[in-house]
Design a protein around this motif. Structure first.
Motif, PDB file in Angstrom:
ATOM      1  N   TYR A 142     -21.862  -0.067  24.875  1.00 44.50           N
ATOM      2  CA  TYR A 142     -20.569  -0.099  25.551  1.00 44.50           C
ATOM      3  C   TYR A 142     -19.585   0.932  24.987  1.00 44.50           C
ATOM      4  CZ  TYR A 142     -21.873  -4.693  27.528  1.00 44.50           C
ATOM      5  OH  TYR A 142     -22.478  -5.719  28.201  1.00 44.50           O
ATOM      6  N   ASN A 143     -19.736   1.253  23.728  1.00 51.62           N
ATOM      7  CA  ASN A 143     -18.732   2.071  23.054  1.00 51.62           C
ATOM      8  C   ASN A 143     -19.398   2.867  21.939  1.00 51.62           C
ATOM      9  OD1 ASN A 143     -16.564   2.866  21.218  1.00 51.62           O
ATOM     10  ND2 ASN A 143     -15.243   1.464  22.350  1.00 51.62           N
ATOM     11  N   GLY A 144     -19.344   4.192  22.034  1.00 52.35           N
ATOM     12  CA  GLY A 144     -20.014   5.037  21.053  1.00 52.35           C
ATOM     13  C   GLY A 144     -19.504   4.880  19.645  1.00 52.35           C
ATOM     14  N   ALA A 145     -18.227   4.509  19.505  1.00 51.90           N
ATOM     15  CA  ALA A 145     -17.636   4.353  18.170  1.00 51.90           C
ATOM     16  C   ALA A 145     -18.107   3.087  17.469  1.00 51.90           C
ATOM     17  CB  ALA A 145     -16.106   4.352  18.274  1.00 51.90           C
ATOM     18  N   TRP A 146     -18.823   2.236  18.201  1.00 55.59           N
ATOM     19  CA  TRP A 146     -19.281   0.978  17.609  1.00 55.59           C
ATOM     20  C   TRP A 146     -20.541   1.129  16.762  1.00 55.59           C
ATOM     21  CZ3 TRP A 146     -18.896  -3.051  22.207  1.00 55.59           C
ATOM     22  CH2 TRP A 146     -17.542  -3.292  22.493  1.00 55.59           C
ATOM     23  N   TRP A 147     -21.151   2.319  16.748  1.00 55.57           N
ATOM     24  CA  TRP A 147     -22.406   2.459  16.009  1.00 55.57           C
ATOM     25  C   TRP A 147     -22.245   2.040  14.555  1.00 55.57           C
ATOM     26  CZ3 TRP A 147     -22.884   5.196  11.567  1.00 55.57           C
ATOM     27  CH2 TRP A 147     -21.925   6.171  11.280  1.00 55.57           C
ATOM     28  N   PHE A 148     -21.062   2.297  13.991  1.00 48.25           N
ATOM     29  CA  PHE A 148     -20.870   2.001  12.572  1.00 48.25           C
ATOM     30  C   PHE A 148     -20.763   0.507  12.310  1.00 48.25           C
ATOM     31  CE2 PHE A 148     -18.088   1.567   8.771  1.00 48.25           C
ATOM     32  CZ  PHE A 148     -18.962   2.120   7.848  1.00 48.25           C
ATOM     33  N   LEU A 149     -20.487  -0.286  13.333  1.00 48.10           N
ATOM     34  CA  LEU A 149     -20.398  -1.738  13.154  1.00 48.10           C
ATOM     35  C   LEU A 149     -21.716  -2.291  12.612  1.00 48.10           C
ATOM     36  CD1 LEU A 149     -18.675  -4.354  13.669  1.00 48.10           C
ATOM     37  CD2 LEU A 149     -19.812  -4.475  15.889  1.00 48.10           C
ATOM     38  N   THR A 150     -22.816  -1.894  13.237  1.00 49.92           N
ATOM     39  CA  THR A 150     -24.138  -2.348  12.787  1.00 49.92           C
ATOM     40  C   THR A 150     -24.410  -1.872  11.360  1.00 49.92           C
ATOM     41  OG1 THR A 150     -24.849  -2.054  15.078  1.00 49.92           O
ATOM     42  CG2 THR A 150     -26.566  -2.496  13.445  1.00 49.92           C
ATOM     43  N   THR A 151     -24.112  -0.612  11.105  1.00 50.50           N
ATOM     44  CA  THR A 151     -24.331  -0.043   9.775  1.00 50.50           C
ATOM     45  C   THR A 151     -23.495  -0.761   8.726  1.00 50.50           C
ATOM     46  OG1 THR A 151     -24.820   2.123  10.736  1.00 50.50           O
ATOM     47  CG2 THR A 151     -24.227   2.073   8.403  1.00 50.50           C
ATOM     48  N   TYR A 152     -22.233  -1.023   9.045  1.00 47.44           N
ATOM     49  CA  TYR A 152     -21.343  -1.702   8.102  1.00 47.44           C
ATOM     50  C   TYR A 152     -21.863  -3.099   7.766  1.00 47.44           C
ATOM     51  CZ  TYR A 152     -17.263  -4.128   6.267  1.00 47.44           C
ATOM     52  OH  TYR A 152     -16.417  -4.888   5.486  1.00 47.44           O
ATOM     53  N   ILE A 153     -22.309  -3.829   8.770  1.00 45.70           N
ATOM     54  CA  ILE A 153     -22.837  -5.183   8.537  1.00 45.70           C
ATOM     55  C   ILE A 153     -24.052  -5.127   7.614  1.00 45.70           C
ATOM     56  CG2 ILE A 153     -23.978  -7.156   9.634  1.00 45.70           C
ATOM     57  CD1 ILE A 153     -22.137  -6.613  12.082  1.00 45.70           C
ATOM     58  N   ILE A 154     -24.926  -4.156   7.844  1.00 43.81           N
ATOM     59  CA  ILE A 154     -26.109  -4.004   6.985  1.00 43.81           C
ATOM     60  C   ILE A 154     -25.682  -3.678   5.550  1.00 43.81           C
ATOM     61  CG2 ILE A 154     -28.197  -2.641   6.555  1.00 43.81           C
ATOM     62  CD1 ILE A 154     -28.387  -2.217   9.607  1.00 43.81           C
ATOM     63  N   LEU A 155     -24.698  -2.816   5.399  1.00 42.21           N
ATOM     64  CA  LEU A 155     -24.203  -2.458   4.059  1.00 42.21           C
ATOM     65  C   LEU A 155     -23.626  -3.675   3.343  1.00 42.21           C
ATOM     66  CD1 LEU A 155     -22.471   0.986   4.750  1.00 42.21           C
ATOM     67  CD2 LEU A 155     -24.456   0.598   3.275  1.00 42.21           C
ATOM     68  N   VAL A 156     -22.879  -4.496   4.049  1.00 40.60           N
ATOM     69  CA  VAL A 156     -22.308  -5.704   3.450  1.00 40.60           C
ATOM     70  C   VAL A 156     -23.425  -6.649   3.008  1.00 40.60           C
ATOM     71  CG1 VAL A 156     -20.914  -7.772   3.872  1.00 40.60           C
ATOM     72  CG2 VAL A 156     -20.131  -5.546   4.716  1.00 40.60           C
ATOM     73  N   VAL A 157     -24.435  -6.815   3.857  1.00 38.92           N
ATOM     74  CA  VAL A 157     -25.566  -7.696   3.525  1.00 38.92           C
ATOM     75  C   VAL A 157     -26.303  -7.177   2.286  1.00 38.92           C
ATOM     76  CG1 VAL A 157     -27.819  -8.518   4.315  1.00 38.92           C
ATOM     77  CG2 VAL A 157     -25.863  -8.541   5.879  1.00 38.92           C
ATOM     78  N   LEU A 158     -26.448  -5.868   2.186  1.00 37.74           N
ATOM     79  CA  LEU A 158     -27.185  -5.265   1.063  1.00 37.74           C
ATOM     80  C   LEU A 158     -26.328  -5.087  -0.192  1.00 37.74           C
ATOM     81  CD1 LEU A 158     -29.165  -2.422   2.895  1.00 37.74           C
ATOM     82  CD2 LEU A 158     -30.062  -4.626   2.114  1.00 37.74           C
ATOM     83  N   SER A 159     -25.019  -5.282  -0.073  1.00 41.41           N
ATOM     84  CA  SER A 159     -24.094  -4.875  -1.132  1.00 41.41           C
ATOM     85  C   SER A 159     -24.325  -5.590  -2.471  1.00 41.41           C
ATOM     86  CB  SER A 159     -22.648  -5.071  -0.682  1.00 41.41           C
ATOM     87  OG  SER A 159     -22.381  -6.434  -0.399  1.00 41.41           O
ATOM     88  N   LYS A 160     -24.726  -6.853  -2.440  1.00 42.21           N
ATOM     89  CA  LYS A 160     -24.961  -7.549  -3.711  1.00 42.21           C
ATOM     90  C   LYS A 160     -26.124  -6.905  -4.460  1.00 42.21           C
ATOM     91  CE  LYS A 160     -25.389 -12.094  -5.861  1.00 42.21           C
ATOM     92  NZ  LYS A 160     -25.383 -13.564  -5.638  1.00 42.21           N
ATOM     93  N   PHE A 161     -27.178  -6.593  -3.738  1.00 44.62           N
ATOM     94  CA  PHE A 161     -28.326  -5.911  -4.339  1.00 44.62           C
ATOM     95  C   PHE A 161     -27.914  -4.540  -4.865  1.00 44.62           C
ATOM     96  CE2 PHE A 161     -31.751  -2.791  -3.593  1.00 44.62           C
ATOM     97  CZ  PHE A 161     -32.674  -3.241  -4.519  1.00 44.62           C
TER      98      PHE A 161
END
Length: 354
Positions: A142-161
């Motif tokens: 729907y929105n090209g600027a949203w690509w980073f949303l998925t990336t950000y969520i993955i980074l948050v999930v991985l951040s403790k590691f």
């Protein structure tokens, strides 16, 4: 800035990190609006350098927006982890849920409602598969600027590691490794060297490339927070004569250099350097207050601005003709929508007690 009892550590405060994130989103708007040499019919540049609008070079520098946001996210998450590692996963789960709730409100308003009202419901929201993929952020068509949303969520999930690795192993080696990952993923992202006929595998390789090009700034931000590198820099340069002028000149120098080296590859370096220089500058309280105010709406500005200038209201956004007015006008449009989004968001958060 926070100074500990020994007076040695002067780290970035939560407010400074928030303001810097907000500046990153403003850079994003600038980048998306004006980073084009084909400006005829869009806007009227006031200054042209050898046939290229000056605003193009300013917008080009804005390609460091993702690097800035990643650095700040890594920095903030490391601080959160160090303050309370036992509650870290729980806080991150709430962080992601709140982001999704905000995201879903925007989908309902800008995709479902506006898509219907503007007669674009065949695309916004489109079929049920497209809708579900976007709602989950698995696909963000729907929105090209949203690509980073998925990336950000993955980074948050991985951040403790990631944080554990940073605290345990040699940071120079870690930085080298993530830079190599950045280089490999940058080539894949730009050149698309590896492709698959299977759409799932293609999705995986695309997300891996986006994650890999975002990881470097995120890790550097985490290292800065863990090793208090900003304090080290601050203590070295804060008392230098004409510090503010030198920092401003440093930013201008990067803008000029990026005008000659027009590649996204350098964005991680210009972004990290900008964060340090920008925060070293002693800014007027009025400017700090304005930037902090804008930063409180930065997520909504990021997630909605493309609907205004590209999807539904392109002629309205570019109506003021001159870049400075177009930029201010888009910010105002995003702010108005942000207040509406926040109205729904705050009521939902209160009801579910998040």
């Amino acid at each position: 800035m926070h100074i500990n009892t020994e007076g040695n550590f002067i780290e970035l405060t939560k407010k400074q990190v928030s303001i810097t994130k907000g500046v990153a989103i403003l850079f994003m708007l600038l980048l998306h609006l004006f980073c084009t040499k084909d400006y005829q019919g869009l806007f009227t540049p006031l200054i042209i350098i050898k046939g290229v609008p000056l605003v193009y070079y300013l917008a080009l520098f804005g390609d460091c927006c993702v690097a800035i946001y990643c650095f700040c996210s890594g920095y903030g998450l490391m601080c959160t982890y160090k303050n309370n590692p036992d509650e870290y996963n729980k806080k991150n789960a709430k962080r992601i849920l709140k982001l999704y709730i905000n995201f879903w409100i925007i989908i309902l308003l800008f995709v479902v409602l506006l898509g219907y009202l503007t007669g674009n419901s065949a695309t916004y929201p489109g079929n049920i598969k497209t809708f579900l993929l976007n709602v989950t952020a698995i696909s963000v068509s729907y929105n090209g600027a949203w690509w980073f949303l998925t990336t950000y969520i993955i980074l948050v999930v991985l951040s403790k590691f990631i944080n554990k690795i940073i605290q345990k192993y040699n940071n120079i080696l870690i930085t080298l490794i993530v830079f190599i990952i950045y280089c490999i993923c940058y080539v894949q992202r730009i050149k698309v060297v590896i492709t698959f006929t299977n759409p799932v595998l293609n999705w995986v390789i695309t997300q891996a490339a986006l994650l890999g090009t975002s990881l470097f700034a995120f890790v550097v931000g985490s290292i800065f927070a863990d090793k208090k590198l900003y304090s080290f820099i601050y203590n070295k340069v804060n008392n230098i004569k004409f510090k503010n002028t030198l920092c401003v000149l440093g930013i201008l120098f990067m803008i000029v250099c990026h005008g000659f080296v027009q590649t996204l590859f350098v964005a991680i370096f210009t972004g990290i350097a900008f964060i340090v220089l920008f925060n070293l500058i002693d800014k007027p309280d009025s400017l700090d207050r304005l930037l902090y105010y804008l930063s409180s709406h930065s997520t909504n500005m990021w997630l909605t601005h493309m609907f205004f200038y590209m999807v539904y209201f392109k002629s309205l956004v570019f109506m003021p003709k001159y870049p400075v007015f177009i930029f201010i006008w888009l910010v105002i449009l995003c702010l108005v929508s942000s207040y509406l989004i926040k109205l729904f968001y705050s009521n939902i958060i209160k009801k579910i007690n998040l």
